[in-house]
Scaffold this motif. Structure first.
Motif, PDB file in Angstrom:
ATOM      1  N   GLY A  45     -20.218  11.925  -7.724  1.00 13.52           N
ATOM      2  CA  GLY A  45     -18.075  12.848  -7.676  1.00 13.52           C
ATOM      3  C   GLY A  45     -16.850  11.424  -7.587  1.00 13.52           C
ATOM      4  N   TRP A  46     -17.355  11.002  -7.173  1.00 11.47           N
ATOM      5  CA  TRP A  46     -15.874   9.405  -6.318  1.00 11.47           C
ATOM      6  C   TRP A  46     -15.835   9.311  -7.640  1.00 11.47           C
ATOM      7  CZ3 TRP A  46     -17.931   5.671  -7.870  1.00 11.47           C
ATOM      8  CH2 TRP A  46     -19.104   4.890  -7.882  1.00 11.47           C
ATOM      9  N   SER A  47     -16.335   9.543  -8.674  1.00 12.00           N
ATOM     10  CA  SER A  47     -16.041   8.673  -9.822  1.00 12.00           C
ATOM     11  C   SER A  47     -15.685   9.522 -11.033  1.00 12.00           C
ATOM     12  CB  SER A  47     -17.629   7.776 -10.575  1.00 12.00           C
ATOM     13  OG  SER A  47     -18.503   8.256 -11.352  1.00 12.00           O
ATOM     14  N   ARG A  48     -15.377  10.573 -10.585  1.00 14.70           N
ATOM     15  CA  ARG A  48     -14.068  11.439 -11.486  1.00 14.70           C
ATOM     16  C   ARG A  48     -13.037  10.834 -11.297  1.00 14.70           C
ATOM     17  NH1 ARG A  48     -16.406  16.464  -8.409  1.00 14.70           N
ATOM     18  NH2 ARG A  48     -18.929  16.874  -9.005  1.00 14.70           N
ATOM     19  N   LYS A  49     -11.864  11.272 -12.476  1.00 12.30           N
ATOM     20  CA  LYS A  49     -10.886  11.162 -12.803  1.00 12.30           C
ATOM     21  C   LYS A  49     -10.870  11.801 -14.050  1.00 12.30           C
ATOM     22  CE  LYS A  49     -11.138   6.042 -11.991  1.00 12.30           C
ATOM     23  NZ  LYS A  49     -10.463   4.682 -12.788  1.00 12.30           N
ATOM     24  N   LYS A  50      -9.318  11.502 -14.110  1.00 12.93           N
ATOM     25  CA  LYS A  50      -8.274  13.095 -14.391  1.00 12.93           C
ATOM     26  C   LYS A  50      -7.432  12.079 -15.770  1.00 12.93           C
ATOM     27  CE  LYS A  50      -4.458  15.043 -13.424  1.00 12.93           C
ATOM     28  NZ  LYS A  50      -3.463  15.791 -12.596  1.00 12.93           N
ATOM     29  N   TYR A  51      -8.064  12.720 -16.831  1.00 14.17           N
ATOM     30  CA  TYR A  51      -6.996  12.317 -18.366  1.00 14.17           C
ATOM     31  C   TYR A  51      -5.805  13.316 -17.907  1.00 14.17           C
ATOM     32  CZ  TYR A  51      -4.993  10.294 -22.555  1.00 14.17           C
ATOM     33  OH  TYR A  51      -4.863   9.666 -23.712  1.00 14.17           O
ATOM     34  N   THR A  52      -4.847  13.287 -18.695  1.00 13.93           N
ATOM     35  CA  THR A  52      -3.542  14.296 -19.157  1.00 13.93           C
ATOM     36  C   THR A  52      -3.521  14.289 -20.703  1.00 13.93           C
ATOM     37  OG1 THR A  52      -2.424  15.296 -17.239  1.00 13.93           O
ATOM     38  CG2 THR A  52      -2.184  15.300 -19.100  1.00 13.93           C
ATOM     39  N   LEU A  53      -4.439  15.095 -21.621  1.00 16.66           N
ATOM     40  CA  LEU A  53      -4.490  14.605 -23.147  1.00 16.66           C
ATOM     41  C   LEU A  53      -3.281  16.089 -23.600  1.00 16.66           C
ATOM     42  CD1 LEU A  53      -5.265  13.909 -26.048  1.00 16.66           C
ATOM     43  CD2 LEU A  53      -7.439  15.532 -26.089  1.00 16.66           C
ATOM     44  N   THR A  54      -2.059  14.956 -24.567  1.00 16.96           N
ATOM     45  CA  THR A  54      -1.161  15.853 -25.130  1.00 16.96           C
ATOM     46  C   THR A  54      -1.600  16.245 -26.478  1.00 16.96           C
ATOM     47  OG1 THR A  54      -0.009  15.534 -23.197  1.00 16.96           O
ATOM     48  CG2 THR A  54       0.753  16.396 -25.471  1.00 16.96           C
ATOM     49  N   PRO A  55      -2.626  16.851 -27.170  1.00 16.32           N
ATOM     50  CA  PRO A  55      -2.769  16.383 -28.685  1.00 16.32           C
ATOM     51  C   PRO A  55      -1.669  16.927 -29.545  1.00 16.32           C
ATOM     52  CG  PRO A  55      -3.421  19.270 -27.201  1.00 16.32           C
ATOM     53  CD  PRO A  55      -2.859  18.192 -26.047  1.00 16.32           C
ATOM     54  N   ASN A  56      -2.485  16.569 -30.260  1.00 15.43           N
ATOM     55  CA  ASN A  56      -0.737  16.326 -31.536  1.00 15.43           C
ATOM     56  C   ASN A  56      -1.816  17.547 -32.459  1.00 15.43           C
ATOM     57  OD1 ASN A  56       0.253  14.173 -31.674  1.00 15.43           O
ATOM     58  ND2 ASN A  56      -1.658  12.548 -32.374  1.00 15.43           N
ATOM     59  N   ALA A  57      -0.220  18.465 -32.730  1.00 16.86           N
ATOM     60  CA  ALA A  57      -0.423  19.509 -33.758  1.00 16.86           C
ATOM     61  C   ALA A  57      -1.642  19.421 -35.004  1.00 16.86           C
ATOM     62  CB  ALA A  57       0.777  20.180 -34.681  1.00 16.86           C
ATOM     63  N   GLY A  58      -2.476  20.406 -34.623  1.00 19.66           N
ATOM     64  CA  GLY A  58      -3.537  20.376 -36.076  1.00 19.66           C
ATOM     65  C   GLY A  58      -4.687  19.825 -35.875  1.00 19.66           C
ATOM     66  N   VAL A  59      -4.315  18.394 -34.808  1.00 23.26           N
ATOM     67  CA  VAL A  59      -5.408  17.305 -34.497  1.00 23.26           C
ATOM     68  C   VAL A  59      -6.735  17.523 -33.347  1.00 23.26           C
ATOM     69  CG1 VAL A  59      -5.997  15.308 -34.265  1.00 23.26           C
ATOM     70  CG2 VAL A  59      -4.194  15.941 -35.333  1.00 23.26           C
ATOM     71  N   GLN A  60      -7.842  18.489 -34.109  1.00 24.90           N
ATOM     72  CA  GLN A  60      -8.919  18.935 -32.670  1.00 24.90           C
ATOM     73  C   GLN A  60      -9.477  17.829 -32.721  1.00 24.90           C
ATOM     74  OE1 GLN A  60      -9.324  22.560 -36.165  1.00 24.90           O
ATOM     75  NE2 GLN A  60     -10.465  22.972 -34.413  1.00 24.90           N
ATOM     76  N   GLU A  61     -10.047  16.529 -33.381  1.00 27.86           N
ATOM     77  CA  GLU A  61     -10.838  15.443 -32.666  1.00 27.86           C
ATOM     78  C   GLU A  61      -9.966  14.906 -32.084  1.00 27.86           C
ATOM     79  OE1 GLU A  61     -13.979  13.927 -35.444  1.00 27.86           O
ATOM     80  OE2 GLU A  61     -13.930  15.589 -35.824  1.00 27.86           O
ATOM     81  N   GLU A 109       0.760  21.966 -25.998  1.00 29.69           N
ATOM     82  CA  GLU A 109      -0.326  22.248 -24.709  1.00 29.69           C
ATOM     83  C   GLU A 109      -0.696  21.130 -24.156  1.00 29.69           C
ATOM     84  OE1 GLU A 109      -1.578  22.668 -28.368  1.00 29.69           O
ATOM     85  OE2 GLU A 109      -2.763  24.155 -27.810  1.00 29.69           O
ATOM     86  N   SER A 110      -1.216  20.725 -22.972  1.00 29.36           N
ATOM     87  CA  SER A 110      -2.183  20.206 -22.253  1.00 29.36           C
ATOM     88  C   SER A 110      -3.464  20.463 -21.447  1.00 29.36           C
ATOM     89  CB  SER A 110      -1.032  19.349 -21.445  1.00 29.36           C
ATOM     90  OG  SER A 110      -0.589  20.232 -20.282  1.00 29.36           O
ATOM     91  N   TYR A 111      -3.914  19.543 -21.466  1.00 30.16           N
ATOM     92  CA  TYR A 111      -5.130  19.526 -21.061  1.00 30.16           C
ATOM     93  C   TYR A 111      -5.739  18.276 -19.911  1.00 30.16           C
ATOM     94  CZ  TYR A 111      -5.727  22.599 -25.351  1.00 30.16           C
ATOM     95  OH  TYR A 111      -5.471  23.554 -25.841  1.00 30.16           O
ATOM     96  N   ASP A 112      -6.113  18.725 -19.095  1.00 31.14           N
ATOM     97  CA  ASP A 112      -6.761  17.734 -17.546  1.00 31.14           C
ATOM     98  C   ASP A 112      -8.047  17.185 -18.228  1.00 31.14           C
ATOM     99  OD1 ASP A 112      -4.039  17.478 -16.427  1.00 31.14           O
ATOM    100  OD2 ASP A 112      -4.465  19.451 -15.325  1.00 31.14           O
ATOM    101  N   ILE A 113      -8.628  16.318 -18.551  1.00 28.51           N
ATOM    102  CA  ILE A 113     -10.055  15.879 -18.359  1.00 28.51           C
ATOM    103  C   ILE A 113     -10.747  15.254 -17.611  1.00 28.51           C
ATOM    104  CG2 ILE A 113     -11.331  14.759 -19.920  1.00 28.51           C
ATOM    105  CD1 ILE A 113      -9.541  15.288 -22.264  1.00 28.51           C
ATOM    106  N   TRP A 114     -11.477  15.744 -16.797  1.00 33.11           N
ATOM    107  CA  TRP A 114     -11.986  15.324 -15.848  1.00 33.11           C
ATOM    108  C   TRP A 114     -13.294  14.614 -15.682  1.00 33.11           C
ATOM    109  CZ3 TRP A 114     -10.138  14.739 -10.912  1.00 33.11           C
ATOM    110  CH2 TRP A 114      -9.040  15.468 -10.061  1.00 33.11           C
ATOM    111  N   TYR A 115     -13.674  13.596 -16.233  1.00 25.82           N
ATOM    112  CA  TYR A 115     -14.187  12.897 -16.582  1.00 25.82           C
ATOM    113  C   TYR A 115     -14.678  11.933 -15.821  1.00 25.82           C
ATOM    114  CZ  TYR A 115     -10.685   8.302 -16.330  1.00 25.82           C
ATOM    115  OH  TYR A 115     -10.038   8.131 -16.012  1.00 25.82           O
ATOM    116  N   TYR A 116     -15.751  11.012 -15.864  1.00 26.39           N
ATOM    117  CA  TYR A 116     -16.773  10.318 -14.815  1.00 26.39           C
ATOM    118  C   TYR A 116     -16.458   8.652 -15.716  1.00 26.39           C
ATOM    119  CZ  TYR A 116     -18.942  13.909 -13.603  1.00 26.39           C
ATOM    120  OH  TYR A 116     -19.721  14.887 -12.920  1.00 26.39           O
ATOM    121  N   ALA A 117     -16.152   8.208 -14.466  1.00 25.84           N
ATOM    122  CA  ALA A 117     -15.351   7.062 -14.629  1.00 25.84           C
ATOM    123  C   ALA A 117     -16.570   6.127 -14.501  1.00 25.84           C
ATOM    124  CB  ALA A 117     -14.333   6.569 -14.082  1.00 25.84           C
ATOM    125  N   GLU A 118     -16.290   4.353 -15.471  1.00 28.21           N
ATOM    126  CA  GLU A 118     -17.601   3.578 -16.076  1.00 28.21           C
ATOM    127  C   GLU A 118     -17.028   2.647 -14.252  1.00 28.21           C
ATOM    128  OE1 GLU A 118     -19.256   2.145 -17.396  1.00 28.21           O
ATOM    129  OE2 GLU A 118     -19.253   2.865 -19.068  1.00 28.21           O
TER     130      GLU A 118
END
Length: 118
Positions: A45-61, A109-118
């Motif tokens: 749990g302590w290795s979780r971090k947040k990254y905010t992704l602001t996607p480009n229109a029409g890009v899904q990957e 839109e923007s998305y907060d991605i909670w991920y596990y860091a190295e």
């Protein structure tokens, strides 16, 4: 000598019936390898971090390893939020580093991605 691994090195030397504790660079290297292995297989749990992704229109990957420098493909994503709502309309490709949004994104839109860091 680094004192953090000392209790473990003492235990290893006792189990191997050595007369004194081996604190050589090789033994410390084994300790470090074991620690990295433990950290890589568990989702701490302590290795979780947040990254905010602001996607480009029409890009899904998006390749998360190119966006997030310390993203761990081995441990992946914990959760994604859009505002205060948990977001579920996504999946990870089998490489565990490419996120795919199921619906078309409009780029506002923007998305907060909670991920596990190295």
């Amino acid at each position: 000598m680094i004192t953090t691994p000392l209790p473990i090195l003492n235990s290893v030397s006792r189990r191997l019936k050595e007369f004194s504790t081996d604190t050589s660079n090789i033994r410390i290297g084994y300790f470090n390898d074991a620690l990295k292995y433990i950290f890589s297989i568990h989702k701490w749990g302590w290795s979780r971090k947040k990254y905010t992704l602001t996607p480009n229109a029409g890009v899904q990957e998006y390749d998360l390893t190119s966006k997030i420098t310390d993203y761990s493909p081995g441990r992946g994503i914990w959760e994604i939020y859009s505002g205060n709502n948990k977001f579920i309309d996504f999946y990870l490709r089998p490489d565990n580093k490419t996120i795919v949004f199921k619906n078309a994104l409009n780029g506002t839109e923007s998305y907060d991605i909670w991920y596990y860091a190295e």
